[in-house]
Design a protein around this motif. Structure first.
Motif, PDB file in Angstrom:
ATOM      1  N   TYR A  35       0.809  -1.321  -0.027  1.00  0.00           N
ATOM      2  CA  TYR A  35       0.081   0.062  -0.013  1.00  0.00           C
ATOM      3  C   TYR A  35       0.961   1.162  -0.045  1.00  0.00           C
ATOM      4  N   GLN A  36       1.982   1.162   0.719  1.00  0.00           N
ATOM      5  CA  GLN A  36       2.843   2.512   0.754  1.00  0.00           C
ATOM      6  C   GLN A  36       3.416   2.776  -0.592  1.00  0.00           C
ATOM      7  N   LEU A  37       3.809   1.744  -1.259  1.00  0.00           N
ATOM      8  CA  LEU A  37       4.217   2.000  -2.779  1.00  0.00           C
ATOM      9  C   LEU A  37       3.423   2.712  -3.464  1.00  0.00           C
ATOM     10  N   SER A  38       2.266   2.787  -3.488  1.00  0.00           N
ATOM     11  CA  SER A  38       1.247   3.659  -4.069  1.00  0.00           C
ATOM     12  C   SER A  38       1.626   5.391  -3.855  1.00  0.00           C
ATOM     13  N   LYS A  39       2.373   5.643  -2.707  1.00  0.00           N
ATOM     14  CA  LYS A  39       2.560   6.961  -2.275  1.00  0.00           C
ATOM     15  C   LYS A  39       4.257   7.274  -2.895  1.00  0.00           C
ATOM     16  N   LEU A  40       4.792   6.256  -3.755  1.00  0.00           N
ATOM     17  CA  LEU A  40       6.177   6.639  -4.196  1.00  0.00           C
ATOM     18  C   LEU A  40       5.804   7.811  -5.193  1.00  0.00           C
ATOM     19  N   TYR A  41       6.789   8.509  -5.385  1.00  0.00           N
ATOM     20  CA  TYR A  41       6.906   9.579  -6.228  1.00  0.00           C
ATOM     21  C   TYR A  41       8.299   9.683  -7.170  1.00  0.00           C
ATOM     22  N   VAL A  42       8.273  10.181  -8.372  1.00  0.00           N
ATOM     23  CA  VAL A  42       9.663  10.346  -8.853  1.00  0.00           C
ATOM     24  C   VAL A  42       9.942  11.970  -9.096  1.00  0.00           C
ATOM     25  N   THR A  43      11.064  12.160  -8.616  1.00  0.00           N
ATOM     26  CA  THR A  43      11.699  13.559  -8.805  1.00  0.00           C
ATOM     27  C   THR A  43      13.045  13.877  -9.600  1.00  0.00           C
ATOM     28  N   ASN A  44      13.237  14.804 -10.125  1.00  0.00           N
ATOM     29  CA  ASN A  44      14.556  15.140 -10.517  1.00  0.00           C
ATOM     30  C   ASN A  44      14.923  16.233 -10.117  1.00  0.00           C
ATOM     31  N   ASP A  45      14.335  16.919  -9.264  1.00  0.00           N
ATOM     32  CA  ASP A  45      14.652  18.279  -8.653  1.00  0.00           C
ATOM     33  C   ASP A  45      15.882  18.114  -7.862  1.00  0.00           C
ATOM     34  N   PRO A  46      16.861  18.904  -8.238  1.00  0.00           N
ATOM     35  CA  PRO A  46      18.072  18.717  -7.603  1.00  0.00           C
ATOM     36  C   PRO A  46      18.059  19.322  -6.194  1.00  0.00           C
ATOM     37  N   LEU A  47      17.146  20.157  -5.984  1.00  0.00           N
ATOM     38  CA  LEU A  47      16.856  20.932  -4.467  1.00  0.00           C
ATOM     39  C   LEU A  47      16.390  19.795  -3.480  1.00  0.00           C
ATOM     40  N   SER A  48      15.751  18.470  -3.997  1.00  0.00           N
ATOM     41  CA  SER A  48      15.386  17.650  -2.972  1.00  0.00           C
ATOM     42  C   SER A  48      16.587  16.837  -2.629  1.00  0.00           C
ATOM     43  N   TYR A  49      17.893  16.991  -3.053  1.00  0.00           N
ATOM     44  CA  TYR A  49      18.979  16.353  -2.267  1.00  0.00           C
ATOM     45  C   TYR A  49      19.405  17.012  -1.043  1.00  0.00           C
ATOM     46  N   PHE A  50      18.988  18.340  -0.900  1.00  0.00           N
ATOM     47  CA  PHE A  50      19.638  19.019   0.285  1.00  0.00           C
ATOM     48  C   PHE A  50      18.287  19.094   1.497  1.00  0.00           C
ATOM     49  N   LYS A  51      19.051  19.360   2.680  1.00  0.00           N
ATOM     50  CA  LYS A  51      17.998  19.339   3.808  1.00  0.00           C
ATOM     51  C   LYS A  51      17.532  20.695   3.835  1.00  0.00           C
ATOM     52  N   ASP A  52      16.258  20.766   4.827  1.00  0.00           N
ATOM     53  CA  ASP A  52      15.389  21.812   4.709  1.00  0.00           C
ATOM     54  C   ASP A  52      16.161  23.061   5.293  1.00  0.00           C
ATOM     55  N   ASP A  53      16.983  22.789   6.107  1.00  0.00           N
ATOM     56  CA  ASP A  53      17.722  23.905   6.681  1.00  0.00           C
ATOM     57  C   ASP A  53      19.127  24.325   6.141  1.00  0.00           C
ATOM     58  N   HIS A  54      19.225  23.818   4.870  1.00  0.00           N
ATOM     59  CA  HIS A  54      20.547  24.397   4.183  1.00  0.00           C
ATOM     60  C   HIS A  54      20.281  25.617   3.433  1.00  0.00           C
ATOM     61  N   PRO A  55      21.219  26.444   3.557  1.00  0.00           N
ATOM     62  CA  PRO A  55      21.373  27.922   3.031  1.00  0.00           C
ATOM     63  C   PRO A  55      20.897  27.887   1.628  1.00  0.00           C
TER      64      PRO A  55
END
Length: 490
Positions: free
Chosen positions: A419-439
């Motif tokens: 069921y959790q597999l249905s919530k997977l999504y694909v992204t190629n956004d480079p910003l997604s590789y950084f933590k939320d608190d990164h400058p």
């Protein structure tokens, strides 16, 4: 017979095996300085993809979408002194070799209606000399719906300079050079304005490389420490932990050295190789050492030779099958059309095979020369002692007496995770590789909140007829597209 001889190479030909490991390791070490880091996302799109070819053609016609936003904020932005400093910054950025165009208050054109005539010209041909002219310009800009929220913030305290950067080509250091050059220009401006920063592909690439190298320095040693701690706890042997770390270190050197010699770059996937080698590759070592200690516990003569042969007799075929199946699993991705995945498949397959070769040569060789003659792991034959033995017996009881409960729990977990597999999504956004608190994330959000943001979406329309978009029916199509976008809130 042939398989048995192969498995005992490290024991029967210790000197040859040792020299082979030394020579290959030295050769691989010479390739380490040639290793390069590449965090560009071009490798995510196959070169043969029709959309990629169309994108490159459109980029040649309309300019690349490799754009960097220089964000400038100041409470007194619309004073003659600040606008003059902004104009100096504009000219400094315009002189950079990699900048194709600068779009800002000094270059973007606006349409004005006055005296029954329509006049088109730059928003700000040059910085005003007095405050009255600056105030008139500010009022004109803030009343222009095309400027507010794109080039100038709604409160008028922030503006952007949009740089169109030429394509990097095959130069792996281009993005870093661009980032350093921009920072060199912006550094003096930070003493004039309250806030100045730049966000765009060059900075993302530089920051991503810094994060990648930091992860390599942290995650690799951390994985090694965790592995050593687990081995010390279960096998209760400092020697065993040392052997595992030695084989992992040799495998990392071989793998990265091969990448350096062959020109395969260290990308965002290959950065996990040290942890992959340490965790996945060391399973063979753990099985071998456990079997060796079992062999030691079954001989009264404290003879290493018996324990090593006992180990290889019971695990030889299983080890080779394990190495081959894991390697083939990674090798299956070699047929991917995405270069980044293909490179990772090649390197990870080599890493697993290399670790297998090192293990089969190094571990028996070392154990036959200096392996422990006694062990506290086993007692009374094959029974594991101590806390590890307690855990083994606990799992044994669970397996024998709670079989039905285990099957039910396993089925429930399978259903839950499917069921959790249905919530997977694909992204190629480079910003997604950084933590939320990164400058970088903080600055990107600021640009998105005050201005148009750094994510651009281009729609290109083509026609076979001449001057097609001067015809009313085609202009109506443009209006329809714009209304569609507005309706969906993109």
């Amino acid at each position: 017979m042939i398989l048995s001889r192969f498995l005992m190479l490290g024991v029967n030909h210790r000197l040859a095996a040792f020299l082979f490991l030394v020579v290959v390791t030295c050769a691989a070490g010479l390739g380490l300085p040639k290793l390069r880091v590449d965090t560009r996302f071009d490798s995510l799109i196959p070169d043969t993809d029709p959309d990629q070819q169309a994108y490159r053609r459109i980029s040649r016609e309309f300019g690349a979408d490799n754009r960097t936003i220089v964000y400038v904020r100041d409470a007194r932005l619309w004073s003659p002194a600040k606008l003059a400093a902004l104009e100096e910054l504009h000219h400094a950025l315009e002189k950079l070799r990699f900048v194709e165009r600068v779009d800002d208050l000094f270059t973007l054109r606006t349409v004005r209606g006055a005296g029954g005539k329509v006049d088109s010209g730059p928003l700000l041909p040059k910085a005003p000399k007095d405050q009255a002219s600056a105030d008139r310009t500010r009022q004109e800009v803030l009343s222009n719906p095309l400027m507010v929220g794109n080039i100038v913030s709604r409160d008028g305290t922030a503006t952007s300079l949009l740089l169109s950067v030429r394509e990097a080509g095959d130069d792996p250091g281009f993005e870093r050079w661009v980032d350093e050059s921009l920072e060199g220009i912006l550094a003096p401006a930070r003493s004039v304005f309250q806030e100045v920063f730049q966000v765009g592909p060059p900075r993302i690439d530089a920051e991503l490389k810094a994060v990648l190298l930091k992860d390599l320095r942290v995650l690799g040693p951390l994985s090694a420490c965790v592995l050593a701690a687990v081995v010390l706890f279960f096998l209760r042997s400092l020697f065993a932990a040392g052997v595992l770390l030695a084989t992992a270190a040799l495998s990392v050197v071989w793998t990265f050295g091969m990448m350096g010699w062959t020109g395969i770059p260290l990308n965002i996937l290959c950065a996990m190789l040290p942890s992959l080698i340490i965790v996945v590759g060391s399973t063979e070592d753990v099985h071998m050492l456990t079997s060796y200690f079992l062999g030691v516990s079954q001989t009264q003569a404290e003879h290493r030779s018996f324990a090593v042969r006992f180990m290889m007799k019971h695990l030889g075929m299983a080890l080779i099958l394990t190495i081959l199946t894991i390697a083939m699993g990674f090798a299956a991705n070699i047929f991917s059309s995405i270069a980044l995945i293909r490179d990772f498949a090649l390197v990870s397959t080599f890493a697993i095979v290399a670790h297998g070769v090192i293990t089969l040569l190094f571990v028996p060789m070392v154990l036959s020369v200096m392996g422990p003659r006694r062990t506290r792991l086993f007692r009374d034959g094959e029974e594991v002692s101590g806390l590890p033995g307690l855990l083994v017996r606990t799992f044994g009881v669970t397996r024998r007496r709670l079989q039905q409960a285990l099957l039910i729990i396993t089925a429930i977990l399978c259903v839950f995770f499917v069921y959790q597999l249905s919530k997977l999504y694909v992204t190629n956004d480079p910003l997604s590789y950084f933590k939320d608190d990164h400058p970088l994330i903080r600055d990107a959000r600021r640009v998105h909140r005050d201005l148009s943001g750094m994510k651009a979406f281009f729609i290109t329309l083509e026609s076979d007829t001449d001057k097609a978009f001067q015809e009313p029916k085609n202009i109506e199509k443009l209006v329809t597209i714009q209304r569609f976008l507005e309706k969906h809130g993109v």
